[in-house]
Design an enzyme around this catalytic site. Structure first.
Site: not given
Length: 906
Positions: A867-869
């Protein structure tokens, strides 16, 4: 009062209402049709959309005096049911279009109205429609929503059937990496997934409604608080101030040992000082929200206003007073020391570039404002229901403050309409606890969107200077960095965030010699909380834009310059450890032909266009899966007569914790031939589920995924007979073998040293390479992102729909971060629109996702997080593309049209 006869979802209803009551309140609170959601309360987000006399209407701003007698109203409940889904609802499910699901009913209602008018729309017509009906989504990046409508239109026209599009699982086959629909999808598309405010209307009659008296200044001493007049107002049960808090009245910010503060700097209710705009000073508890709000206006607060330091540079000046007396405004410092002294190396570099960068106070802008309730259970435990994505963390962080031992606190996560990280910090949990403890009654608190935007945490701005040098052959030899983190007035996790600068400035490249210093600064602007990417978007923006500057100085193509310098075997990260995998060279090779084609296309367009310019830009995207250093998670698995129950506290922002748990459990339990439908999930309730750790840093898929896997494996060991077959439930009971087994997994990592920044902080990383293609209007400075192409490597894909959705959503938030989103002006940035939230026409429909699946050594079944990438650096690619298009280099975000126009004028 008015008496109205209305046909609602085909059923005649007679209701008596106040003329100024909104249609949304009538539907939700009088008729209990809670599928219609209220987000912004201003007609900006479309979560409340219904069909009123054949037209889409915003129920949150339609007053009942404007609703004609005998009107026909269709809500989400009248469109389809779990047993009889409308084609739009089916389309939403199979395309993973319901992530958090809060905006989903409003979109589906709008889509039905469109298809009633036009059952064969083009993609652009769908986008135009949602732009007109003002439907806003913060999770999905919009593309899956358009896909869902197009599929629904084909179903309506009879070109395809449900059987053609519904994912079918062959017997005994893995669901890893498939388009298996997440367990919560059906409830979300039918409006039966109960969010916090939906549960709020089911609370007992004696529930007290909380409204807050909040500071309207950013920094002040409190002289006095007079609640006398407020206490006499109709319906008021009690007015609470800091004097009513039974504990030390402080949130525990869990400060690092090297932090100069003690972490006890955030009051639950302000006692001596106001530290930021919106700080809670008092709570009014009343029988209705209206009575509570009216009484709030009668609380008299006398203040002595103090200088407000609204940015890190202001708070760092020599004459700035200490915001928290006794603790310096610069309260934490960390360093990077890797390789040789950079001063010497820079002298030997053929090419050196240096620049200043700023990534600002990006607001989270979930469509569901903060909401929660609390009550004492029969066992004496204080139950707090909220949007928390760090249940066990938050119990520890508020315990001393409220005056209750942690084992007497049970936090439960309600179905949550997006947080994107702001709920990594406790927001209303302690307020709810104080109110429940002071009254021994159930209490309920629901924020307006204004409160959500002005009070809750924001991405912490980074002020960054970076210097980079390369030799004559274009090899990067040295990096120096200096960064100041504006973390607002409250220190919680500010030290951890500042460490991210040392881990991600220059990440992706083999740079042997690095020196850097970062500091956390206390200011009076919005408190800093976790936001998707957590330090990486600030850090990578600086290095990924500076990489382009260095490539230009050398005379190399920016993609080829990256190819020359990215991680390869033998490389180390800025933290001095080996990357978990090597994938960037292959990524660039895959991207190269796409990139070259895009460059040629932009060149051709520029030859033909005078008023618009076109360009391309690239960036690496990187993030780690984990908090930092040693990190653990727990889960359990229990054999039941008709399947297996899995329990964990994998908190769900909307990212798909239910699907992650199901897919990993199903894969782990394949030896006993269990079907996905026979796996029951019990999640995110401290009364029932173990400490899985917070849902942040993309850690859950790795940490809680592994813990869930271990729990299942431990259950299988207990079930296994000597002949290799497995015991049934009845056999387990007969043999007195436990049917419930725990699982725990710990990452074998080491935290980065505060003096050197060296360590091995994460078990897994996520990697991406993004190509942005933009159009710049040289008359206005407005930038339009035309296409995004991303190659991602997040290891084994656990669920394709979920990962696709995470990539789309992260990239859309990256467009907002690059071009429009801000929370700086307390008078201006107070609505979704004014904060710059991207609408559907602001996000390109042309997004291409390409995957590599390099198995991670420590990820469950080879999976990393995801999710963060995609939000770690898309803004850098967009900014690089703007420069490529028109020669304007924006280094301080957002790149508003006036900034680009000013650059063009120069």
């Amino acid at each position: 009062m008015l008496k109205k006869n209305l046909k609602i979802n085909g059923v005649l209803k007679t209701i008596v209402v106040s003329p100024n009551t909104t249609l949304a309140d009538v539907l939700r609170k009088q008729l209990l049709l809670t599928g219609t959601k209220v987000g912004c309360g201003k007609g900006e987000c479309g979560a409340c959309n219904v069909i009123l006399n054949g037209k889409v209407a915003k129920a949150c701003i339609v007053r009942m005096k404007r609703v004609e007698n005998e009107s026909e109203i269709i809500t989400i409940e009248g469109i389809g049911s779990p047993d009889n889904l409308h084609p739009v609802q089916l389309g939403w499910m199979i395309h993973g279009a319901a992530q958090c699901g809060f905006c989903t009913p409003g979109f589906i209602v709008s889509a039905k109205a469109l298809l009633d008018e036009n059952n064969n729309p083009t993609r652009e017509e769908v986008r135009d429609w949602f732009q007109k009906t003002r439907n806003v989504c913060r999770c999905t990046g919009y593309k899956p929503l358009v896909d869902a409508v197009i599929t629904a239109s084909k179903l309506i026209r009879g070109e395809i059937t449900k059987e053609d599009v519904w994912y079918k699982l062959p017997e005994g086959v893995s669901i890893l990496g498939t388009d298996y629909v997440r367990p919560s999808a059906c409830a979300k598309v039918t409006g039966t997934w109960d969010f916090g405010a939906d549960l709020g209307v089911t609370l007992p009659d004696d529930t007290l409604h909380i409204k807050l008296v909040q500071a309207q200044v950013s920094h002040a001493n409190i002289i006095s608080i007079d609640t006398g007049e407020a206490e006499k107002m109709p319906g008021v049960y009690k007015v609470l101030t800091y004097k009513d808090v039974k504990g030390n009245n402080r949130i525990n910010g869990l400060a690092f040992p090297s932090n100069l503060g003690d972490g006890l700097d955030r009051p639950i209710l302000c006692d001596e000082k106001v530290f930021q705009f919106g700080d809670a000073i008092a709570m009014v508890l009343a029988d209705t929200p209206t009575h509570a709000e009216e009484a709030c206006r009668k609380v008299k607060v006398e203040l002595e206003e103090l200088p407000a330091y609204m940015s890190a540079p202001e708070a760092m000046t020599e004459d700035a007073i200490e915001i928290h007396p006794g603790t310096p405004n610069i309260y934490y410092t960390t360093n990077v020391v890797k390789g040789e002294d950079t001063d010497k190396v820079f002298e030997e570099c053929e090419y050196v570039v240096e620049d200043d960068f700023y990534v600002g106070r990006q607001p989270h802008l979930p469509i569901e404002p903060d909401v929660g309730f609390a009550f004492f259970g029969d066992d004496g435990k204080l139950n707090i229901h909220s949007k928390s994505v760090a249940l066990h963390f938050h119990a520890l962080m508020i315990a001393d403050g409220i005056g209750l031992s942690p084992d007497k606190i049970a936090i439960v996560q309600n179905p949550t309409g997006g947080t994107f990280g702001y709920k990594f910090s406790p927001t209303i949990e302690a307020l709810l606890a104080v109110a429940a403890m002071a009254t021994n009654k159930p209490v309920y608190l629901e924020f307006s969107m204004y409160q959500q935007i002005t009070y809750t945490g924001k991405r912490s701005p980074f002020f960054i200077n970076v210097k980079m040098g390369a030799d004559k052959d274009g090899n990067i030899k040295a990096l120096e960095s200096d960064w100041s983190v504006d973390h607002g007035p409250y220190s919680e996790f500010g030290d951890l965030l500042t460490m991210r600068g040392s881990q991600f400035i220059g990440a992706g490249y083999n740079i042997d010699n690095i020196r850097g210093e970062g500091r956390t600064v206390c200011t009076n602007h919005a408190w800093g909380s976790a936001f998707r990417g957590y330090g990486s978007p600030q850090s990578l923006f600086s290095s990924e834009v500076l990489i382009d500057e260095l490539a230009e100085k050398i005379g190399m193509d920016p993609l080829e310059f990256r190819y020359k310098n990215v991680y390869r075997e033998g490389s180390t990260t800025p933290s001095g450890c080996k990357p978990d995998i090597i994938c960037f060279p292959e990524m660039i090779e895959k991207m190269r032909p796409i990139y070259n084609e895009a460059k040629e296309k932009a060149k051709e367009k520029n030859l033909k266009s005078e008023d618009k310019k076109y360009g391309t830009g690239v960036s690496l995207l990187i993030y780690g899966s984990g908090l930092d250093g040693a990190d653990s998670s727990e889960a359990w698995a229990e054999l039941i007569p008709n399947g297996v129950t899995i329990g964990n506290s994998w908190e769900d922002h909307g990212q798909g914790a239910d699907m992650g748990t199901l897919a990993i459990a199903h894969e782990s339990l394949k030896p006993i031939g269990i079907k996905p439908d026979d796996i029951k999930l019990v999640m995110n309730d401290m009364n029932l589920t173990p400490n899985s750790g917070p849902a942040g840093g993309s850690r859950s898929n790795v940490l809680t995924g592994n813990a869930t896997k271990v729990a299942c494996e431990n259950l299988l060991k207990a079930m296994k007979k000597d002949d290799g077959t497995y015991r049934t439930y009845s056999e387990m009971i007969e043999e007195n073998i436990s049917v419930k087994h725990d699982g725990k997994w710990t990452a074998a990592c080491t935290a980065c040293d505060v003096e050197t920044g060296q360590g091995n902080p994460f078990p897994c990383y996520m990697y991406g390479l993004l190509l942005a293609e933009v159009e710049v209007d040289i008359q206005t400075g407005k930038v339009n992102v035309e296409k995004l192409t991303i190659i991602s490597d997040v290891g084994t894909i656990v669920n394709k729909l979920v990962v696709d959705g995470q990539i789309y959503g992260g990239l859309a938030q990256g467009i907002g971060l690059a071009l429009s989103e801000d929370f700086e002006d307390l008078k201006k940035h107070t609505t979704l629109t004014k904060c710059g939230i991207p609408n559907i026409k602001d996000v390109t429909d042309n997004i291409e996702l390409i995957y590599m699946e390099t198995e991670r050594p420590y990820g469950p079944y080879g999976a990393s997080g995801a999710g963060e990438m995609p939000l770690s650096a898309p803004h850098a690619a967009i900014i690089n593309a703007i420069y490529n298009a028109c020669g304007v280099r924006i280094t301080k975000l957002p790149a508003l049209p006036e900034k680009v126009k000013a650059g063009l004028s120069k």
